[in-house]
Design an enzyme around this catalytic site. Structure first.
Site, PDB file in Angstrom:
ATOM      1  N   LYS A  71      33.157  22.422 -34.822  1.00  0.00           N
ATOM      2  CA  LYS A  71      32.119  21.854 -33.959  1.00  0.00           C
ATOM      3  C   LYS A  71      31.477  20.626 -34.605  1.00  0.00           C
ATOM      4  O   LYS A  71      31.249  20.592 -35.819  1.00  0.00           O
ATOM      5  CB  LYS A  71      31.051  22.926 -33.713  1.00  0.00           C
ATOM      6  CG  LYS A  71      29.796  22.475 -32.985  1.00  0.00           C
ATOM      7  CD  LYS A  71      28.844  23.645 -32.841  1.00  0.00           C
ATOM      8  CE  LYS A  71      27.541  23.235 -32.164  1.00  0.00           C
ATOM      9  NZ  LYS A  71      26.618  24.382 -31.980  1.00  0.00           N
ATOM     10  N   HIS A 116      20.349  23.077 -21.209  1.00  0.00           N
ATOM     11  CA  HIS A 116      20.525  22.177 -22.348  1.00  0.00           C
ATOM     12  C   HIS A 116      20.949  20.756 -21.977  1.00  0.00           C
ATOM     13  O   HIS A 116      21.768  20.139 -22.655  1.00  0.00           O
ATOM     14  CB  HIS A 116      21.518  22.778 -23.354  1.00  0.00           C
ATOM     15  CG  HIS A 116      21.292  22.305 -24.756  1.00  0.00           C
ATOM     16  ND1 HIS A 116      22.220  22.423 -25.761  1.00  0.00           N
ATOM     17  CD2 HIS A 116      20.212  21.688 -25.314  1.00  0.00           C
ATOM     18  CE1 HIS A 116      21.738  21.909 -26.884  1.00  0.00           C
ATOM     19  NE2 HIS A 116      20.511  21.468 -26.627  1.00  0.00           N
ATOM     20  N   LYS A 170      22.702  28.923 -19.739  1.00  0.00           N
ATOM     21  CA  LYS A 170      22.126  27.883 -20.593  1.00  0.00           C
ATOM     22  C   LYS A 170      22.177  26.514 -19.914  1.00  0.00           C
ATOM     23  O   LYS A 170      23.230  26.090 -19.445  1.00  0.00           O
ATOM     24  CB  LYS A 170      22.895  27.857 -21.916  1.00  0.00           C
ATOM     25  CG  LYS A 170      22.558  26.707 -22.854  1.00  0.00           C
ATOM     26  CD  LYS A 170      23.303  26.887 -24.162  1.00  0.00           C
ATOM     27  CE  LYS A 170      23.244  25.639 -25.038  1.00  0.00           C
ATOM     28  NZ  LYS A 170      23.886  25.849 -26.345  1.00  0.00           N
ATOM     29  N   ARG A 204      27.689  19.387 -21.997  1.00  0.00           N
ATOM     30  CA  ARG A 204      27.097  19.780 -20.718  1.00  0.00           C
ATOM     31  C   ARG A 204      26.763  18.575 -19.854  1.00  0.00           C
ATOM     32  O   ARG A 204      26.861  18.638 -18.617  1.00  0.00           O
ATOM     33  CB  ARG A 204      25.858  20.648 -20.977  1.00  0.00           C
ATOM     34  CG  ARG A 204      26.230  21.998 -21.531  1.00  0.00           C
ATOM     35  CD  ARG A 204      25.108  22.695 -22.294  1.00  0.00           C
ATOM     36  NE  ARG A 204      25.719  23.553 -23.299  1.00  0.00           N
ATOM     37  CZ  ARG A 204      26.192  24.772 -23.055  1.00  0.00           C
ATOM     38  NH1 ARG A 204      26.079  25.287 -21.846  1.00  0.00           N
ATOM     39  NH2 ARG A 204      26.767  25.478 -24.003  1.00  0.00           N
ATOM     40  N   CYS A 223      27.073  20.982 -27.981  1.00  0.00           N
ATOM     41  CA  CYS A 223      26.480  21.532 -26.757  1.00  0.00           C
ATOM     42  C   CYS A 223      26.027  20.517 -25.717  1.00  0.00           C
ATOM     43  O   CYS A 223      26.611  20.423 -24.632  1.00  0.00           O
ATOM     44  CB  CYS A 223      25.287  22.408 -27.133  1.00  0.00           C
ATOM     45  SG  CYS A 223      25.669  23.755 -28.262  1.00  0.00           S
ATOM     46  N   HIS A 249      27.506  31.851 -29.331  1.00  0.00           N
ATOM     47  CA  HIS A 249      26.604  31.024 -30.146  1.00  0.00           C
ATOM     48  C   HIS A 249      25.679  31.921 -30.980  1.00  0.00           C
ATOM     49  O   HIS A 249      25.315  33.007 -30.551  1.00  0.00           O
ATOM     50  CB  HIS A 249      25.779  30.151 -29.193  1.00  0.00           C
ATOM     51  CG  HIS A 249      24.981  29.062 -29.837  1.00  0.00           C
ATOM     52  ND1 HIS A 249      23.867  29.311 -30.617  1.00  0.00           N
ATOM     53  CD2 HIS A 249      25.111  27.711 -29.797  1.00  0.00           C
ATOM     54  CE1 HIS A 249      23.349  28.158 -31.024  1.00  0.00           C
ATOM     55  NE2 HIS A 249      24.092  27.174 -30.541  1.00  0.00           N
ATOM     56  N   ASP A 280      32.371  25.025 -24.740  1.00  0.00           N
ATOM     57  CA  ASP A 280      31.685  23.732 -24.863  1.00  0.00           C
ATOM     58  C   ASP A 280      32.081  22.949 -26.112  1.00  0.00           C
ATOM     59  O   ASP A 280      31.881  21.741 -26.180  1.00  0.00           O
ATOM     60  CB  ASP A 280      30.168  23.904 -24.805  1.00  0.00           C
ATOM     61  CG  ASP A 280      29.587  24.648 -25.998  1.00  0.00           C
ATOM     62  OD1 ASP A 280      30.338  25.359 -26.706  1.00  0.00           O
ATOM     63  OD2 ASP A 280      28.365  24.531 -26.224  1.00  0.00           O
ATOM     64  N   ASN A 281      32.616  23.624 -27.103  1.00  0.00           N
ATOM     65  CA  ASN A 281      33.100  22.947 -28.321  1.00  0.00           C
ATOM     66  C   ASN A 281      33.867  23.964 -29.145  1.00  0.00           C
ATOM     67  O   ASN A 281      33.968  25.134 -28.776  1.00  0.00           O
ATOM     68  CB  ASN A 281      31.955  22.339 -29.149  1.00  0.00           C
ATOM     69  CG  ASN A 281      30.729  23.211 -29.290  1.00  0.00           C
ATOM     70  OD1 ASN A 281      29.683  22.940 -28.709  1.00  0.00           O
ATOM     71  ND2 ASN A 281      30.848  24.291 -30.056  1.00  0.00           N
ATOM     72  N   ASP A 311      29.973  29.363 -25.285  1.00  0.00           N
ATOM     73  CA  ASP A 311      29.285  28.478 -26.216  1.00  0.00           C
ATOM     74  C   ASP A 311      29.761  28.708 -27.653  1.00  0.00           C
ATOM     75  O   ASP A 311      29.691  29.847 -28.153  1.00  0.00           O
ATOM     76  CB  ASP A 311      27.783  28.760 -26.115  1.00  0.00           C
ATOM     77  CG  ASP A 311      26.935  27.624 -26.639  1.00  0.00           C
ATOM     78  OD1 ASP A 311      27.357  26.955 -27.589  1.00  0.00           O
ATOM     79  OD2 ASP A 311      25.834  27.409 -26.101  1.00  0.00           O
ATOM     80  N   ASP A 312      30.264  27.666 -28.292  1.00  0.00           N
ATOM     81  CA  ASP A 312      30.698  27.735 -29.699  1.00  0.00           C
ATOM     82  C   ASP A 312      31.879  28.682 -29.908  1.00  0.00           C
ATOM     83  O   ASP A 312      32.021  29.255 -30.991  1.00  0.00           O
ATOM     84  CB  ASP A 312      29.550  28.176 -30.619  1.00  0.00           C
ATOM     85  CG  ASP A 312      28.543  27.064 -30.891  1.00  0.00           C
ATOM     86  OD1 ASP A 312      28.606  26.034 -30.192  1.00  0.00           O
ATOM     87  OD2 ASP A 312      27.702  27.234 -31.777  1.00  0.00           O
TER      88      ASP A 312
END
Length: 541
Positions: A373, A133, A131, A78, A74, A221, A327-328, A36-37
């Site tokens: 992001k 989300h 996660k 997903r 995010c 993240h 994710d990004n 994540d991130d």
């Protein structure tokens, strides 16, 4: 005669069951891992100094893509990853909040089937840890969308510790198969995500079925919180500052082939101050951030090593496909280098820390790409991509790829021999817009062959990629920029004025796609108070 007929029927049933069991045994197990991130260059096989030996092993024994695209943030990422749909078609065109239109309802719709729903129907055990989300309503929780086992959290972020030496963090609330539980003092979330994943694999091993495991790490993240022994590994590592670290990553990327000869590098971010211009105290603050960030990535890699160890223990490593992505891009949002986060109750890295990497270091994480992001330039939508599948994927390959999240679902279904249903619980599912990556992963192609383009829209930011060309615009401007990504992936030279016909063609493609997917002008649905990245003026999570 009656006994003979009964015996024949029993033998036929046994034969059918045995044949089905053998067929299931041939089906590959599938593990999907997402961080994540995390920026494009934050693991060793993409140029980083951060220690990621397990991911580097997967890269050496598998395949890497130079170009793999996410959805810049995010929840929309997903949504696409889990369904194979563009995020608007899946119902999460903005975020996990309801803006009043089907494309922006903020949770997965029934017409967009999840990987778990399809693979479960095709004989797979379906497991998830991490996660979620993709919607706060319980009908969108993993157990309600095809996952037989789930451990993790539903919203967009979580603390990593419950309580510690410095300050006290709020309780970390988690869900395990629809029942709430809390992280215990001394536990670290990244470890617990994998603890549960390994437990699920042990239980699943008794079934004799193939499995699909989705591990969605929260790290790296925000908030910056890490295990002290991991932080200690990076003490002094970033004393040289972001300018020097970025140059070192560029050198490694050229040596690794991630940065092709003659390919452009994004210009230095003018908002990032020169390291040598910072005071001593400012340098201490900033290097501490990156030490903790690196420690968080390091701990993810350690846990990936635990998963690989479990596969070997269960003797399933030879028949398991693993895909790893982010994710990004890394999270920017410059807030000045004297920023003092108001919520911090302890040092950076401790349970009381609510700090984040911020733009100065995110600029390094996304090397050699532009922006961050939530932006549709390459730094916002590009992810490292590693695929590993012994005996099926040639080790050490590095290819162009040019793939997108929507391509993951058809890839898994092809490897699994899974049929995508024409009807599911009385609903006609959305058709899949992506292309299977199997020809690229197995060495038949260097990049995905698709007839059309790849599209993005989120909070007014827009982009289209078609062949070597990419148009992009950043809200609130509606002016298209044009880049030739074959030579200029750093997006340093806007050539829109030189090729107006290309801009017109890709723009026309975008508006046709937007109409088909329910995309509307952002100004018409813009929330009164858009979500903010901490310390940023960018509307996002």
């Amino acid at each position: 005669m009656q006994k003979l007929c009964t015996l024949i029927l029993l033998l036929s049933a046994f034969t059918a069951i045995n044949a089905q069991k053998k067929q299931d045994e041939k089906k590959p197990n599938i593990i999907l891992m997402m961080v994540d991130d995390m920026g494009f260059s934050d693991i060793g096989s993409y140029g980083s100094e951060i220690r990621t030996p397990n991911l580097d092993r997967l890269a050496a024994e598998g395949i890497r893509f130079r170009e793999f695209y996410n959805n810049s943030i995010c929840a929309p990422t997903r949504a696409s990853l889990l369904t194979g749909q563009y995020p608007h078609r899946a119902g999460i065109g903005y975020f996990d909040v309801n803006l009043g239109l089907p494309a922006y309802q903020g949770y997965l719709n029934k017409e967009s089937l999840t990987l778990a729903e399809v693979l479960k129907q095709n004989g797979y055990s379906t497991l998830m840890s991490g996660k979620s989300h993709v919607g706060k309503d319980s009908l969108s929780w993993p157990n309600q969308r095809g996952f037989e086992q789930f451990y993790g959290f539903i919203p967009g972020a979580s603390n990593y510790f419950d309580i510690g030496k410095y300050g006290q963090a709020p309780p970390v609330e988690l869900i395990k198969n629809n029942r709430k539980e809390k992280l215990k003092p001394g536990e670290y979330l990244t470890d617990k995500i994998v603890d549960n994943a390994l437990g699920f694999l042990d239980e699943q091993n008794k079934t004799g079925k193939p499995f699909f495991l989705y591990v969605a790490f929260n790290a790296p993240h925000w908030p910056l919180q890490a295990v002290q022994e991991d932080i200690d590994k990076y003490k002094g590592k970033y004393d040289i500052g972001w300018d020097s670290v970025r140059q070192q990553r560029l050198i490694r990327q050229r040596d690794l082939g991630i940065l092709s000869p003659g390919q452009s590098v994004a210009a230095r971010d003018p908002e990032v101050p020169r390291w040598e211009n910072l005071t001593y105290d400012q340098k201490q603050l900033w290097k501490a951030k990156m030490e903790v960030y690196a420690a968080m990535v390091d701990r993810v890699d350690q846990n990936i090593g635990r998963i690989l160890g479990k596969l070997k223990e269960l003797k399933k490593d030879d028949n398991t496909l693993i895909i790893f992505i982010s994710d990004n891009g890394a999270q920017g949002g410059f807030a000045g280098y004297n920023r003092k986060p108001p919520r911090n109750t302890g040092p950076i890295g401790s349970p009381g820390s609510y700090d984040y990497q911020e733009q100065n270091w995110a600029y390094v994480s996304n090397t050699p790409l532009r922006q961050y992001k939530n932006n549709m330039h390459e730094g916002g939508i590009s992810s490292p991509f590693i695929a590993w599948f012994p005996n099926r994927i040639k080790g050490g390959d590095l290819v162009k790829g040019t793939a997108h999240l929507v391509d993951i679902a058809p890839t898994f279904y092809e490897f699994a021999g899974a049929k995508y249903p024409e009807k599911y619980n009385g609903v006609t599912p959305n058709s899949l817009p992506g292309k299977s990556l199997v020809p690229v992963l197995t060495g038949k192609l260097n990049s995905v062959e698709r007839n059309g383009a790849i599209f993005w829209e989120r909070a007014g930011n827009r982009a289209v990629r078609k062949g070597k060309w990419k148009i992009v615009s950043t809200y609130p401007a509606y002016q298209w920029e044009l880049y030739d990504l074959e030579a200029d992936r750093g997006e340093t030279k806007d050539v829109a004025s030189q090729y107006p016909a290309v801009v017109n063609e890709l723009s026309s493609d975008f508006f046709k796609w937007a109409e088909e997917n329910g995309v509307v002008n952002y100004d018409k649905i813009k929330p009164a108070q858009p979500m903010q990245i901490p310390g940023s003026a960018v509307a996002a999570q």
